[in-house]
Design a protein around this motif. Structure first.
Motif, PDB file in Angstrom:
ATOM      1  N   THR A 105       0.851  -1.391  -0.262  1.00 48.90           N
ATOM      2  CA  THR A 105       0.033  -0.040  -0.008  1.00 48.90           C
ATOM      3  C   THR A 105       0.988   1.267   0.032  1.00 48.90           C
ATOM      4  N   PHE A 106       0.295   2.399  -0.545  1.00 55.08           N
ATOM      5  CA  PHE A 106       1.132   3.576  -0.446  1.00 55.08           C
ATOM      6  C   PHE A 106       1.302   4.240   0.813  1.00 55.08           C
ATOM      7  N   SER A 107       0.388   3.870   1.669  1.00 56.23           N
ATOM      8  CA  SER A 107       0.577   4.272   2.986  1.00 56.23           C
ATOM      9  C   SER A 107       1.914   3.792   3.822  1.00 56.23           C
ATOM     10  N   GLU A 108       2.245   2.428   3.411  1.00 57.56           N
ATOM     11  CA  GLU A 108       3.499   1.863   3.943  1.00 57.56           C
ATOM     12  C   GLU A 108       4.908   2.819   3.500  1.00 57.56           C
ATOM     13  N   VAL A 109       4.897   3.492   2.608  1.00 62.76           N
ATOM     14  CA  VAL A 109       6.165   4.261   1.917  1.00 62.76           C
ATOM     15  C   VAL A 109       5.977   5.729   1.783  1.00 62.76           C
ATOM     16  N   ALA A 110       4.704   6.440   2.124  1.00 58.80           N
ATOM     17  CA  ALA A 110       4.234   7.582   1.753  1.00 58.80           C
ATOM     18  C   ALA A 110       5.343   8.555   2.566  1.00 58.80           C
ATOM     19  N   HIS A 111       5.686   8.272   3.695  1.00 56.78           N
ATOM     20  CA  HIS A 111       6.692   9.249   4.292  1.00 56.78           C
ATOM     21  C   HIS A 111       8.239   9.004   3.833  1.00 56.78           C
ATOM     22  N   ARG A 112       8.364   8.411   2.905  1.00 54.53           N
ATOM     23  CA  ARG A 112       9.704   8.166   2.315  1.00 54.53           C
ATOM     24  C   ARG A 112       9.755   8.405   0.646  1.00 54.53           C
ATOM     25  N   VAL A 113       8.515   8.960   0.407  1.00 55.03           N
ATOM     26  CA  VAL A 113       8.467   9.389  -0.986  1.00 55.03           C
ATOM     27  C   VAL A 113       9.206  10.601  -1.155  1.00 55.03           C
ATOM     28  N   MET A 114      10.276  10.805  -2.019  1.00 54.59           N
ATOM     29  CA  MET A 114      10.710  12.163  -2.213  1.00 54.59           C
ATOM     30  C   MET A 114      10.911  12.422  -3.732  1.00 54.59           C
ATOM     31  N   PRO A 115      10.863  13.636  -4.282  1.00 55.29           N
ATOM     32  CA  PRO A 115      11.189  14.178  -5.591  1.00 55.29           C
ATOM     33  C   PRO A 115      12.821  13.921  -5.902  1.00 55.29           C
ATOM     34  N   MET A 116      13.127  13.811  -7.309  1.00 53.68           N
ATOM     35  CA  MET A 116      14.531  13.908  -7.441  1.00 53.68           C
ATOM     36  C   MET A 116      14.462  14.365  -8.905  1.00 53.68           C
ATOM     37  N   LEU A 117      15.103  15.613  -9.372  1.00 58.72           N
ATOM     38  CA  LEU A 117      15.398  15.976 -10.627  1.00 58.72           C
ATOM     39  C   LEU A 117      16.312  15.137 -11.419  1.00 58.72           C
ATOM     40  N   LYS A 118      16.093  14.781 -12.508  1.00 57.39           N
ATOM     41  CA  LYS A 118      16.871  14.068 -13.652  1.00 57.39           C
ATOM     42  C   LYS A 118      16.723  14.569 -14.695  1.00 57.39           C
ATOM     43  N   PRO A 119      17.701  14.400 -15.931  1.00 58.66           N
ATOM     44  CA  PRO A 119      17.629  14.619 -17.151  1.00 58.66           C
ATOM     45  C   PRO A 119      16.694  13.837 -17.814  1.00 58.66           C
ATOM     46  N   ILE A 120      15.972  14.443 -18.581  1.00 55.41           N
ATOM     47  CA  ILE A 120      14.909  14.051 -19.540  1.00 55.41           C
ATOM     48  C   ILE A 120      15.394  12.665 -20.230  1.00 55.41           C
ATOM     49  N   VAL A 121      16.586  12.571 -20.568  1.00 54.77           N
ATOM     50  CA  VAL A 121      17.055  11.653 -21.438  1.00 54.77           C
ATOM     51  C   VAL A 121      17.132  10.343 -20.564  1.00 54.77           C
ATOM     52  N   LEU A 122      16.728  10.298 -19.187  1.00 51.70           N
ATOM     53  CA  LEU A 122      16.778   9.200 -18.250  1.00 51.70           C
ATOM     54  C   LEU A 122      15.641   8.342 -19.025  1.00 51.70           C
ATOM     55  N   LEU A 123      14.515   9.005 -19.449  1.00 47.53           N
ATOM     56  CA  LEU A 123      13.335   8.202 -19.980  1.00 47.53           C
ATOM     57  C   LEU A 123      13.658   7.336 -21.194  1.00 47.53           C
ATOM     58  N   ASN A 124      14.566   7.806 -21.961  1.00 44.90           N
ATOM     59  CA  ASN A 124      15.265   7.014 -23.069  1.00 44.90           C
ATOM     60  C   ASN A 124      15.651   5.813 -22.775  1.00 44.90           C
ATOM     61  N   ALA A 125      16.466   5.907 -21.696  1.00 43.95           N
ATOM     62  CA  ALA A 125      17.233   4.605 -21.087  1.00 43.95           C
ATOM     63  C   ALA A 125      16.367   3.671 -20.535  1.00 43.95           C
ATOM     64  N   VAL A 126      15.365   4.228 -19.876  1.00 45.50           N
ATOM     65  CA  VAL A 126      14.170   3.372 -19.428  1.00 45.50           C
ATOM     66  C   VAL A 126      13.455   2.534 -20.286  1.00 45.50           C
ATOM     67  N   PHE A 127      13.056   3.393 -21.561  1.00 46.32           N
ATOM     68  CA  PHE A 127      12.324   2.723 -22.642  1.00 46.32           C
ATOM     69  C   PHE A 127      13.459   1.673 -23.253  1.00 46.32           C
ATOM     70  N   GLU A 128      14.518   2.013 -23.439  1.00 41.81           N
ATOM     71  CA  GLU A 128      15.439   1.150 -24.374  1.00 41.81           C
ATOM     72  C   GLU A 128      15.718  -0.126 -23.362  1.00 41.81           C
ATOM     73  N   LYS A 129      15.645  -0.121 -22.002  1.00 40.69           N
ATOM     74  CA  LYS A 129      15.790  -1.163 -21.282  1.00 40.69           C
ATOM     75  C   LYS A 129      14.492  -2.186 -21.194  1.00 40.69           C
ATOM     76  N   LYS A 130      13.341  -1.544 -21.683  1.00 45.82           N
ATOM     77  CA  LYS A 130      11.957  -1.999 -21.635  1.00 45.82           C
ATOM     78  C   LYS A 130      11.705  -2.342 -20.220  1.00 45.82           C
ATOM     79  N   LEU A 131      12.010  -1.129 -19.375  1.00 46.50           N
ATOM     80  CA  LEU A 131      11.555  -1.239 -18.072  1.00 46.50           C
ATOM     81  C   LEU A 131      10.242  -0.366 -17.970  1.00 46.50           C
TER      82      LEU A 131
END
Length: 269
Positions: free
Chosen positions: A85-111
């Motif tokens: 459930t989300f409540s189990e981890v909600a207090h540990r959710v953090m934002p993180m800025l990343k370069p948009i090219v990260l999305l390409n890497a995720v797509f290429e790895k089929k993740l």
């Protein structure tokens, strides 16, 4: 707890055991003295209550705070992949800025695609679960499993970042006038991401003549400075450009500022 004498060590352990048995997401497996064995999801955890008892003895009236800290300690050990459930981890959710090219890497790895929202300067805001030795990115499968909306995820992440910044962030302030620098150097993985805290940035503005300029060349560095002296502006901008490509976890050489309480890309005049 405030109307009774402090609990003995054994009574404290027994009380904690019973409270844990009442938690819907925790299964108590056993207790021997001050050591409790529990299962949360698929995770088998062992917790020594000694330190928690010492904290309780220092302020018995704060038993509930000690117990809440114990719960958080247990849940902090749950890998994101095992959270049901989300409540189990909600207090540990953090934002993180990343370069948009990260999305390409995720797509290429089929993740599974990451949960994210666009930001400025070819950056995106990703969301992670803060774990003891690393972070785990939140992806579309987590979103579906937890039935949490992107807006809710974003609000939790910003609130957690603001709370952590208030509790433990470190800032170096040096120089005066046009030479004034404010540098975030907490080295907790979220220094650059503190660009997402406009209230913090607005509080810095009076320290700078001219416009306040902000650079985030890499994940672990944020610098605020003035554009009142063109030579200083040019020198720092050049160093930011170098660091963005030479340092680990590079982000961007784009400069930022804050206008009307909002972060904007800085425009050279």
């Amino acid at each position: 707890m405030t109307n009774h004498p402090p609990l003995s060590r054994s009574d404290f352990a027994a009380t904690i055991e019973q409270r844990l048995r009442d938690e819907p997401t925790i299964e108590v497996l056993s207790r021997e003295g001050e050591v409790v064995q529990v299962r949360i999801g698929q995770r088998h955890l062992r917790v020594d209550l000694t330190a928690f008892y010492h904290a309780y003895r220092q302020a018995p009236e704060h038993f509930e705070l000690v117990y809440a800290t114990l719960l958080r300690t247990l849940h902090d050990q749950i890998p994101v992949r095992e959270a049901r459930t989300f409540s189990e981890v909600a207090h540990r959710v953090m934002p993180m800025l990343k370069p948009i090219v990260l999305l390409n890497a995720v797509f290429e790895k089929k993740l599974p695609m990451l949960a994210y929202r666009p930001f400025l300067a070819d950056l995106i805001i990703t969301y992670v679960i803060d774990e003891p030795q690393s972070v785990a990115y939140i992806n579309e499968r987590h979103i579906e499993r937890w039935q949490v909306g992107e807006h809710q995820l974003h609000e939790y992440a910003l609130a957690n970042l603001a709370a952590r910044t208030k509790e433990r962030a470190k800032f170096l302030i040096s120089g005066e006038g046009a030479q004034r620098l404010i540098i975030a150097h907490s080295q907790d993985g979220y220094d650059a991401t503190r660009l997402l805290l406009p209230d913090l940035l607005v509080s810095w503005k009076p320290h700078f003549p001219g416009n306040m300029v902000i650079g985030i060349p890499n994940r672990d560095f944020l610098i605020a400075f003035s554009d009142a002296d063109e030579s200083i502006l040019t020198s720092i901008a050049h160093q930011i450009q170098l660091d963005s490509v030479q340092r680990e976890y590079g982000l961007t050489d784009q400069l930022f500022t804050i206008e009307d309480g909002q972060v904007r890309e800085y425009q050279w005049v």
